[in-house]
Design a protein around this motif. Structure first.
Motif, PDB file in Angstrom:
ATOM      1  N   ARG A  13       0.552  -1.258  -0.315  1.00 36.38           N
ATOM      2  CA  ARG A  13      -0.008  -0.228  -0.331  1.00 36.38           C
ATOM      3  C   ARG A  13       0.793   1.570  -0.515  1.00 36.38           C
ATOM      4  O   ARG A  13       0.628   1.816  -0.857  1.00 36.38           O
ATOM      5  N   ASP A  16       2.086   1.787  -3.693  1.00 31.64           N
ATOM      6  CA  ASP A  16       1.426   2.309  -4.102  1.00 31.64           C
ATOM      7  C   ASP A  16       0.485   4.087  -3.782  1.00 31.64           C
ATOM      8  O   ASP A  16       0.404   5.074  -4.861  1.00 31.64           O
ATOM      9  N   GLU A  17       0.648   4.377  -2.677  1.00 25.75           N
ATOM     10  CA  GLU A  17       1.076   5.780  -2.598  1.00 25.75           C
ATOM     11  C   GLU A  17       2.051   6.567  -3.120  1.00 25.75           C
ATOM     12  O   GLU A  17       1.274   7.839  -3.723  1.00 25.75           O
ATOM     13  N   SER A  20       0.944   6.669  -6.750  1.00 27.99           N
ATOM     14  CA  SER A  20       0.365   7.190  -8.028  1.00 27.99           C
ATOM     15  C   SER A  20       0.764   9.139  -6.815  1.00 27.99           C
ATOM     16  O   SER A  20       0.201   9.658  -8.359  1.00 27.99           O
ATOM     17  N   GLU A  23       2.567   9.897 -10.322  1.00 23.02           N
ATOM     18  CA  GLU A  23       1.938   9.887 -11.384  1.00 23.02           C
ATOM     19  C   GLU A  23       0.964  11.311 -11.793  1.00 23.02           C
ATOM     20  O   GLU A  23       1.346  11.625 -12.887  1.00 23.02           O
ATOM     21  N   ALA A  27       1.290  14.420 -14.220  1.00 20.93           N
ATOM     22  CA  ALA A  27      -0.359  14.306 -15.724  1.00 20.93           C
ATOM     23  C   ALA A  27      -0.086  16.112 -15.097  1.00 20.93           C
ATOM     24  O   ALA A  27      -0.461  16.624 -15.956  1.00 20.93           O
ATOM     25  N   LEU A 101       3.195   8.565 -18.568  1.00 18.65           N
ATOM     26  CA  LEU A 101       1.690   7.460 -18.324  1.00 18.65           C
ATOM     27  C   LEU A 101       1.370   6.435 -18.965  1.00 18.65           C
ATOM     28  O   LEU A 101       0.633   5.410 -18.391  1.00 18.65           O
ATOM     29  N   SER A 104       3.412   4.087 -16.432  1.00 13.41           N
ATOM     30  CA  SER A 104       2.956   3.978 -15.098  1.00 13.41           C
ATOM     31  C   SER A 104       1.790   2.847 -15.493  1.00 13.41           C
ATOM     32  O   SER A 104       1.935   2.176 -14.125  1.00 13.41           O
ATOM     33  N   GLU A 105       0.480   2.761 -16.032  1.00  7.49           N
ATOM     34  CA  GLU A 105      -0.348   2.453 -15.950  1.00  7.49           C
ATOM     35  C   GLU A 105       0.204   1.259 -16.321  1.00  7.49           C
ATOM     36  O   GLU A 105      -0.638   0.093 -15.749  1.00  7.49           O
ATOM     37  N   MET A 108       1.146   0.041 -12.934  1.00  7.24           N
ATOM     38  CA  MET A 108       0.640  -0.832 -12.060  1.00  7.24           C
ATOM     39  C   MET A 108      -0.462  -1.711 -11.786  1.00  7.24           C
ATOM     40  O   MET A 108      -0.699  -2.464 -11.173  1.00  7.24           O
ATOM     41  N   VAL A 109      -0.883  -1.805 -13.342  1.00  9.37           N
ATOM     42  CA  VAL A 109      -1.669  -3.139 -13.972  1.00  9.37           C
ATOM     43  C   VAL A 109      -0.805  -4.604 -13.318  1.00  9.37           C
ATOM     44  O   VAL A 109      -1.129  -5.025 -12.249  1.00  9.37           O
TER      45      VAL A 109
ATOM     46  N   MET B 213      -8.711  -2.154  -7.992  1.00 13.65           N
ATOM     47  CA  MET B 213      -6.857  -2.691  -9.192  1.00 13.65           C
ATOM     48  C   MET B 213      -6.208  -1.850  -9.682  1.00 13.65           C
ATOM     49  O   MET B 213      -4.988  -1.222 -10.265  1.00 13.65           O
ATOM     50  N   PHE B 214      -7.002  -1.247 -10.893  1.00 13.01           N
ATOM     51  CA  PHE B 214      -6.633  -0.356 -11.980  1.00 13.01           C
ATOM     52  C   PHE B 214      -6.683   1.375 -11.507  1.00 13.01           C
ATOM     53  O   PHE B 214      -6.035   2.049 -11.798  1.00 13.01           O
ATOM     54  N   VAL B 216      -6.468   2.011  -7.739  1.00 14.70           N
ATOM     55  CA  VAL B 216      -6.030   1.986  -5.759  1.00 14.70           C
ATOM     56  C   VAL B 216      -7.053   2.603  -5.077  1.00 14.70           C
ATOM     57  O   VAL B 216      -7.035   3.847  -4.768  1.00 14.70           O
ATOM     58  N   LYS B 269      -6.335   6.770  -4.511  1.00 12.21           N
ATOM     59  CA  LYS B 269      -5.100   7.210  -4.647  1.00 12.21           C
ATOM     60  C   LYS B 269      -4.762   6.991  -6.164  1.00 12.21           C
ATOM     61  O   LYS B 269      -4.393   8.592  -6.144  1.00 12.21           O
ATOM     62  N   ARG B 270      -5.018   6.895  -6.903  1.00  9.64           N
ATOM     63  CA  ARG B 270      -4.345   7.807  -8.437  1.00  9.64           C
ATOM     64  C   ARG B 270      -5.790   8.278  -9.432  1.00  9.64           C
ATOM     65  O   ARG B 270      -7.006   8.212  -9.632  1.00  9.64           O
ATOM     66  N   VAL B 272      -5.126  10.383 -11.270  1.00  9.37           N
ATOM     67  CA  VAL B 272      -4.220  11.330 -13.410  1.00  9.37           C
ATOM     68  C   VAL B 272      -5.706  10.656 -13.805  1.00  9.37           C
ATOM     69  O   VAL B 272      -6.594  10.370 -13.477  1.00  9.37           O
ATOM     70  N   HIS B 366      -1.188   2.405 -23.332  1.00  3.77           N
ATOM     71  CA  HIS B 366      -1.523   3.164 -23.756  1.00  3.77           C
ATOM     72  C   HIS B 366      -1.342   2.909 -24.662  1.00  3.77           C
ATOM     73  O   HIS B 366      -2.029   3.921 -26.447  1.00  3.77           O
TER      74      HIS B 366
END
Ligand SMILES: [Fe+2]
Ligand SMILES: [Fe+2]
Lengths: 146, 436
Positions: A13, A16-17, A20, A23, A27, A101, A104-105, A108-109, B213-214, B216, B269-270, B272, B366
Motif C-alpha cells: 500500500r 501504491d501511495e 500514485s 503519477e 500528469a 503515463l 505507469s499504467e 500499476m496493473v 486494481m486499476f 488504487v 489514490k490514482r 491521473v 496506452h
C-alpha cells in the motif's frame, strides 16, 4: 509484532501511495515533485523486492521444498517490474509525459496483479509454513530504522 | 492447502474472450440499422416487435456478449481457475449464441414461428453450454469471496432469465405450460432478472475488483460487499409477489450502490485523468437520476397538467432506456477501455516470463488503446445517449439516434481491431525472437 501478510501488505500500500503521487505529479507536469515521489517509490520497491527475494522466498522454499513453484514465478515478475521501472526512469528523465503515463499504467496493473497473488496466496502460505515469520519481520523493521 | 490454485497462467487463449468482444459492437451496428429502417413507429410502444428486437440486440447482442467474454477471463484472474476445455466451450457457445441472437431479432421483426423455434433452440444450446461450464467451476472449484458470491448470484439470474425466455418463446409458438400466467408481469420479471440481476449484480461484483486494481481505490465497505448482491437478488425474487414494494427497494439499493461508488472513486489514490473513471461517475450519477425519476409523482408523466414545461414520456420506456444506455452500457464501455489493453498486455507479458529479452517488444498499455481515442468514445456515447432521450420524446428524430449509434459503435469496433492487430504483430515478434 506483525505477521508476514500484515507487514508486507502494508508495504504494498505504501508503494501504491508514492507511485500514485508521482503519477499525479507527472500528469500535472510538476517534474520536481514527480522526481521526489518517484524516488521514494523506487527505493521502497527495491527494498521490498529484496526482502522477498533474499529472505522470505528462500525461507519459504526451504520450508516447503518448492523451489520451482510460485516463488519462481514471483521472481520472474519482479524482473519484469524492474525493467518497467527502468523505462519509467528514462521517461521521467526525458520529461516525456505521455510515455510516462502509458508505462505507469502498465506497471500499476502488473504490480496490482502481482501483489494480489502474493496477498491472497503466497503470504498466507508463508505465515503457515514459516514459524519464525514474526522475527523475520522484526528484522526488516530494525533494518528500516537504520 | 490447494496448490493447484496457484497456477498463475490459467488464462484462456486471448482469441476466446476477444471473439465475444469483437462481435458485440456488430450487434449494435445491426440495431442502428434496425432503428433507421423501422422509422418512428418503433418508439410508440415497448411492445412493438421491432422494439423487442432492438432490446434484445442491445442486451443479448452487446451487453451479455461482452460479459460472457469478460467472465471467461475474470474467473481465472479472480478465482484462480478457469473453465475446463476453454476453446471448445467458448467456440461452440459463441457460435450458437451469436446465431441465436440474430435469429431471435429476426423472429421478432418477421414474426415467424420457425425462426422463433430456431432461436429458442440456438439460444438454449449456446447459453446452456456456456452456463454449464461456468456453473461447474463455480460450484466445484471456486474459492469463497464476496465477488465470487456475487458471480454466483449473477449466474443464477442469467439462468432464471434464460428459463423465462424459453417459456415466453415457447408460448409464442403455441406451447404453454399449465399454472403459468402469460402476462406482462412475466415479461417484466424476465427483463428485470436480466437488467438488474444478471447485468446489475455482475457489475457490482466486478466493481469490487477493478476499482482497487486499476485505480488504487479503497475496498467497498464490508456490508456492501457482503449484502448488496444477496439483497438485490432477494428483491428480484420478492418482485414476483410484491411488485411495487420490491421495485422501489431495488431502485433505492441501486442508489445506495451509486453513492458507495462515488465515495470509493473519490477516495482513490490514482488521481491521473482517466476515461474509465468518467464512465463510472456517469454510471453512478445515472443511478441517482433514476431514483429521482422513479419516485417522481405520476402527474409528471404523460399528464396534461404536468408540473414541468412538458409531460415526460412513458415512464417504463424512459427508465429502461436510461438504465440500459447510461448505466449498463457506460460501465461496460468503461471496462472495455481497461480490459482490452490489459488483456493484450498481460498475455504478452506472460509469454515473456520465460523469454525475458522479448519484454522489449511489448508496447505499454496506452499503445494498445490510445487514451485520446477512449475519450472520443466517451463523448460519442454521451451524444448518442442524449439522442436516444430525444427520440423517446420525439420519435421523428429516430435517424439522428441511428446515426450517432452507428458512429459510436463503428468507432468502438475500430478501437478493438487496432488493439488486436497490435497484439498479433507483437506476438509474432516474440515468436521470431524465440526461434532465433
Ligand atoms: Fe513480490
Ligand atoms: Fe510483494
Amino acid at each position: 509484532m506483525s505477521s508476514i501478510p500484515e507487514y508486507m501488505t502494508k508495504k504494498h500500500r505504501e508503494c501504491d501511495e508514492f507511485f500514485s503521487e508521482a503519477e499525479a505529479a507527472v500528469a500535472d507536469k510538476d517534474w520536481s515533485l514527480a522526481l521526489a515521489k518517484w524516488q521514494l517509490f523506487a527505493s521502497e520497491l527495491t527494498e521490498h523486492l529484496a526482502q522477498e527475494e533474499e529472505t522470505l522466498f528462500p525461507q519459504f522454499e526451504q520450508a516447503t521444498g518448492m523451489t520451482s513453484g510460485p516463488t519462481q514465478v514471483m521472481r520472474m515478475e519482479h524482473q519484469q517490474m524492474r525493467a518497467l521501472v527502468q523505462s519509467l526512469d528514462n521517461a521521467l528523465a526525458a520529461k516525456d509525459k505521455d510515455e510516462y503515463l502509458g508505462l505507469s499504467e502498465t506497471l500499476m496493473v502488473m504490480m496490482q496483479q502481482h501483489n494480489m497473488k502474493e496477498e491472497m496466496m503466497l503470504y498466507p502460505m508463508m505465515a503457515q509454513h514459516l514459524t519464525d515469520g514474526e522475527q523475520l519481520i522484526e528484522g526488516f523493521k530494525a533494518n528500516e530504522a537504520v | 492447502m490447494n496448490m493447484s490454485g496457484l497456477s498463475f497462467n490459467a488464462l484462456p487463449p486471448i482469441d476466446l474472450p476477444f471473439r465475444f468482444f469483437l462481435s458485440a459492437p456488430l450487434f449494435i451496428i445491426v440495431c442502428a440499422l434496425l432503428v433507421l429502417f423501422s422509422g418512428e413507429i418503433l418508439w410508440f410502444s415497448r411492445w412493438q416487435p421491432n422494439m423487442l428486437a432492438l432490446m434484445h440486440g442491445f442486451t443479448l447482442g452487446f451487453l451479455t456478449m461482452v460479459m460472457m467474454g469478460a467472465l471467461l477471463q475474470l474467473l481465472p484472474v479472480i478465482g484462480g481457475i478457469g473453465i475446463g476445455k476453454p476453446r471448445f466451450i467458448a467456440t461452440t457457445s459463441h457460435a450458437l449464441y451469436s446465431a441465436g441472437v440474430i435469429t431471435l431479432m429476426l423472429s421478432f421483426v418477421l414474426a415467424n414461428n420457425w425462426l422463433t423455434l430456431t432461436a429458442l433452440v440456438l439460444l438454449s444450446l449456446g447459453l446452456g453450454i456456456y452456463l454449464g461450464a461456468i456453473i461447474w467451476v463455480l460450484i466445484k472449484k471456486m474459492s469463497q469471496g464476496d465477488s465470487i458470491n456475487c458471480f454466483r448470484l449473477a449466474i443464477a439470474s442469467l439462468t432464471i432469465l434464460l428459463l423465462l425466455g424459453i417459456l415466453l418463446l415457447a408460448n409464442k409458438v403455441g406451447v404453454t405450460v399449465p399454472f403459468i400466467l402469460y402476462d406482462k408481469h412475466l415479461t417484466d420479471i424476465h427483463a428485470l432478472m436480466g437488467l438488474v440481476g444478471w447485468a446489475g449484480i455482475l457489475i457490482i461484483a466486478v466493481s469490487f475488483q477493478v476499482l482497487p486494481m486499476f485505480h488504487v481505490a479503497p475496498n467497498m465497505p464490508k456490508y456492501i460487499r457482503q449484502y448488496l448482491g444477496v439483497c438485490t437478488f432477494t428483491l428480484l425474487i420478492a418482485y414476483i409477489f410484491y411488485t411495487e414494494l420490491a421495485l422501489g427497494l431495488l431502485f433505492i439499493s441501486q442508489g445506495g450502490f451509486a453513492l458507495t461508488l462515488l465515495y470509493v472513486i473519490n477516495q482513490r489514490k490514482r488521481k491521473v485523468p482517466d476515461t474509465s473513471i468518467k464512465y463510472w461517475k456517469l454510471s453512478a450519477a445515472t443511478l441517482l437520476l433514476l431514483n429521482l425519476l422513479y419516485f417522481l409523482p405520476d402527474s409528471f408523466y404523460s399528464s396534461t397538467h404536468s408540473p414541468l414545461f412538458m409531460a415526460l414520456p412513458d415512464k417504463t420506456m424512459l427508465l429502461t432506456a436510461i438504465f440500459i444506455y447510461f448505466y449498463l452500457l457506460s460501465v461496460i464501455q468503461g471496462m472495455l477501455l481497461k480490459i482490452l489493453p490489459f488483456l493484450s498486455y498481460t498475455h504478452l507479458q506472460q509469454r515473456c516470463l520465460v523469454d525475458f529479452s522479448a519484454m522489449q517488444f511489448i508496447p505499454h498499455m496506452h499503445e494498445f488503446l490510445n487514451k485520446k481515442h477512449g475519450i472520443v468514445l466517451f463523448y460519442m456515447h454521451i451524444m448518442s445517449g442524449l439522442s436516444l432521450l430525444a427520440v423517446i420524446i420525439m420519435p421523428s428524430l429516430y435517424f439522428i439516434f441511428a446515426l450517432f449509434l452507428l458512429l459510436e459503435f463503428v468507432w468502438l469496433f475500430v478501437l478493438m481491431m487496432k488493439c488486436m492487430a497490435l497484439y498479433f504483430s507483437v506476438n509474432k515478434k516474440i515468436n521470431l525472437s524465440n526461434t532465433a
